[in-house]
Design a protein around this motif. Structure first.
Motif, mmCIF file in Angstrom:
data_model
loop_
_atom_site.group_PDB
_atom_site.id
_atom_site.type_symbol
_atom_site.label_atom_id
_atom_site.label_comp_id
_atom_site.label_asym_id
_atom_site.label_seq_id
_atom_site.Cartn_x
_atom_site.Cartn_y
_atom_site.Cartn_z
ATOM 1 N N HIS A 1 0.861 -1.192 0.000
ATOM 2 C CA HIS A 1 0.000 0.000 0.000
ATOM 3 C C HIS A 1 0.890 1.232 0.000
ATOM 4 O O HIS A 1 1.896 1.282 0.724
ATOM 5 C CB HIS A 1 -0.902 -0.019 1.233
ATOM 6 N N PRO A 2 0.593 2.250 -0.803
ATOM 7 C CA PRO A 2 1.522 3.387 -0.912
ATOM 8 C C PRO A 2 1.808 4.113 0.398
ATOM 9 O O PRO A 2 2.938 4.567 0.611
ATOM 10 C CB PRO A 2 0.843 4.310 -1.937
ATOM 11 N N ASP A 3 0.833 4.220 1.290
ATOM 12 C CA ASP A 3 1.111 4.838 2.588
ATOM 13 C C ASP A 3 2.061 3.965 3.415
ATOM 14 O O ASP A 3 2.986 4.465 4.060
ATOM 15 C CB ASP A 3 -0.182 5.051 3.382
ATOM 16 N N LYS A 4 1.837 2.652 3.388
ATOM 17 C CA LYS A 4 2.703 1.755 4.143
ATOM 18 C C LYS A 4 4.102 1.685 3.534
ATOM 19 O O LYS A 4 5.092 1.503 4.245
ATOM 20 C CB LYS A 4 2.081 0.358 4.194
ATOM 21 N N MET A 5 4.186 1.787 2.225
ATOM 22 C CA MET A 5 5.490 1.866 1.570
ATOM 23 C C MET A 5 6.281 3.046 2.135
ATOM 24 O O MET A 5 7.478 2.917 2.453
ATOM 25 C CB MET A 5 5.265 2.027 0.067
ATOM 26 N N GLY B 1 3.912 -1.228 -12.365
ATOM 27 C CA GLY B 1 3.576 0.194 -12.393
ATOM 28 C C GLY B 1 4.544 1.084 -11.650
ATOM 29 O O GLY B 1 4.480 2.312 -11.765
ATOM 30 N N PHE B 2 5.455 0.483 -10.879
ATOM 31 C CA PHE B 2 6.429 1.280 -10.128
ATOM 32 C C PHE B 2 7.699 0.463 -10.025
ATOM 33 O O PHE B 2 7.660 -0.718 -9.687
ATOM 34 C CB PHE B 2 5.902 1.614 -8.733
ATOM 35 N N ASN B 3 8.835 1.091 -10.284
ATOM 36 C CA ASN B 3 10.098 0.372 -10.347
ATOM 37 C C ASN B 3 11.125 1.053 -9.452
ATOM 38 O O ASN B 3 11.574 2.168 -9.730
ATOM 39 C CB ASN B 3 10.602 0.322 -11.795
ATOM 40 N N GLY C 1 -2.466 -0.137 -9.082
ATOM 41 C CA GLY C 1 -2.340 0.033 -7.642
ATOM 42 C C GLY C 1 -1.029 0.682 -7.277
ATOM 43 O O GLY C 1 -0.316 1.211 -8.130
ATOM 44 N N GLY C 2 -0.698 0.637 -5.987
ATOM 45 C CA GLY C 2 0.547 1.252 -5.527
ATOM 46 C C GLY C 2 0.555 2.743 -5.764
ATOM 47 O O GLY C 2 -0.497 3.386 -5.857
ATOM 48 N N PRO C 3 1.736 3.335 -5.879
ATOM 49 C CA PRO C 3 1.839 4.785 -6.049
ATOM 50 C C PRO C 3 1.224 5.308 -7.350
ATOM 51 O O PRO C 3 0.963 6.499 -7.469
ATOM 52 C CB PRO C 3 3.356 5.035 -6.033
ATOM 53 N N VAL C 4 0.999 4.418 -8.320
ATOM 54 C CA VAL C 4 0.335 4.846 -9.556
ATOM 55 C C VAL C 4 -1.151 5.064 -9.312
ATOM 56 O O VAL C 4 -1.748 6.020 -9.801
ATOM 57 C CB VAL C 4 0.547 3.805 -10.676
#
Length: 393
Positions: free
Chosen positions: A14-18, A83-85, A242-245
């Motif tokens: 999850h982007p907040d948890k990341m 979607g994020f690298n 999903g994620g930051p995207v």
């Protein structure tokens, strides 16, 4: 009386948890070299970038960019397909030193300035505010069952993704559990919700079948499930982006996930990226330690502890206890027990709970209390016998 209560958790993707994990990984790296560092590190992310910013005063030398990339890649955001690298994203660093005005109160508490000589008075609270700790007897961990199950489901969702059991899963995900309380005690599970990011090729039918089989059944006690329990798996029907995207991320936006799932009060302060002189973190850990030992001692079935501080002052300005009518002694008597048996000054908390160690990375996802923190000092019940004897029960 029957009531429904719900708690949620999120996966490490999850982007907040990341962002929480990046902030705490930076804190860990700094404390490993400089245990007395002052750290307030925030992280933000969106498509294609991660930014770390805040105030750090330390002798440690750390590679912020390398830490960011390592955390992001370990979560599973390591290729363009998801979607994020973490190998190619932009990493922006905006770190400054802690304000001298703040440091002046933290490095030398008001008690010392007024002539005190106790070495545990030398650290003042890093900010004002109130922190809460909570425990109840619903689980072995003395945590709310709705939250413990939500965390365990989120952890299991990540496990079956990483070990290849369900290779179409992607890192982002959320879980939610609704329990039915009868006269304040859990009788059954009413609803289980899981939303998980997935590859385009996976069908909704397959995802629902697999998550019930490989995520829910291994985690949720069968005796709490009945014919009326509802399952929602990816209720929107699709979760590919999903994620930051799909959503921006920011440190400290999951404070209820981090603590008690809404069953207890919350003072508003987040944990991740903060060194232990920040009472937002350290006093919340101490309040949990106190509350858990009170419940473990059998003094109450439920207990909430509030500690409040003034910036630059070592001793708390107030201590409060609420046992919600379950205490065998009065709440006021519990407060006196707490004051007698626990030292709640920041320096004492740091010493008691061993907070100068790089222990924070594993807490940044799946909860700072309960089963995810089972090896932490604040989860031990080593004060229960002493409290029980002092309470005369």
């Amino acid at each position: 009386m029957r009531k429904l209560f719900t708690s949620e958790s999120v996966t490490e993707g999850h982007p907040d948890k990341m962002c929480d994990q990046i902030s705490d990984a930076i804190l860990n790296a700094i404390i490993a070299q400089d245990p007395d560092a002052h750290v307030a590190c925030e992280t933000a992310t969106k498509t294609g970038f991660v930014m770390v910013f805040g105030e750090v005063s330390t002798t440690a030398e750390v590679d912020y960019e390398a830490i960011v990339r390592k955390v992001v890649n370990e979560i599973g955001y390591d290729n363009d397909e998801v979607g994020f690298n973490g190998n190619t994203c932009e990493v922006i660093v905006r770190i400054e030193e802690q304000s001298g005005d703040i440091a002046m109160g933290v490095d030398q508490a008001l008690e010392v300035k007024e002539g005190g000589t106790d070495e545990l008075d030398h650290i003042g609270a890093g900010d004002q505010g109130m922190m809460f700790g909570y425990a109840n007897s619903e689980t072995e961990e003395l945590m709310p069952l709705s939250l413990e199950l939500s965390h365990k489901l989120a952890k299991q969702l990540t496990k079956v993704r990483k070990d290849g059991t369900l290779d179409y899963l992607q890192p982002d995900g959320k879980t939610q559990v609704t329990v039915e309380l009868v006269d304040g005690k859990v009788e059954r599970i009413d609803t289980i919700l899981i939303s998980t990011q997935h590859k385009e090729s996976a069908s909704l039918e397959q995802i629902r079948k697999d998550l019930i089989e490989y995520v829910i059944k291994p985690i949720v006690p069968a005796e709490l499930i009945d014919d009326n329990t509802k399952y929602y798996v990816n209720p929107t029907g699709r979760f590919v982006i999903g994620g930051p995207v799909g959503d921006s991320g920011l440190t400290g936006r999951k404070i209820i996930v981090d603590t008690y799932g809404g069953r207890s009060s919350h003072g508003g302060g987040a944990f991740s990226g903060k060194d232990p002189t920040k009472v937002d973190r350290s006093a919340a850990y101490m309040a949990r330690y106190i509350a858990k030992n009170i419940v473990a001692a059998g003094i109450a079935e439920k207990c909430e502890i509030e500690l409040a501080y003034a910036i630059g002052v070592a001793r708390p300005v107030s201590v409060y206890a609420d046992t919600f009518g379950t205490g065998l002694i009065d709440d006021e008597a519990i407060v006196e027990l707490v004051k007698k048996h626990f030292d709640m000054r920041p320096a004492a908390i740091i010493k008691t709970l061993g907070l100068r160690e790089p222990i924070y990375g594993n807490l940044a996802a799946y909860g700072h209390f309960g089963s995810n923190a089972k090896d932490m000092k604040w989860e031990q019940t080593d004060m229960a016998d002493e409290l029980r004897k002092a309470a005369g029960i």
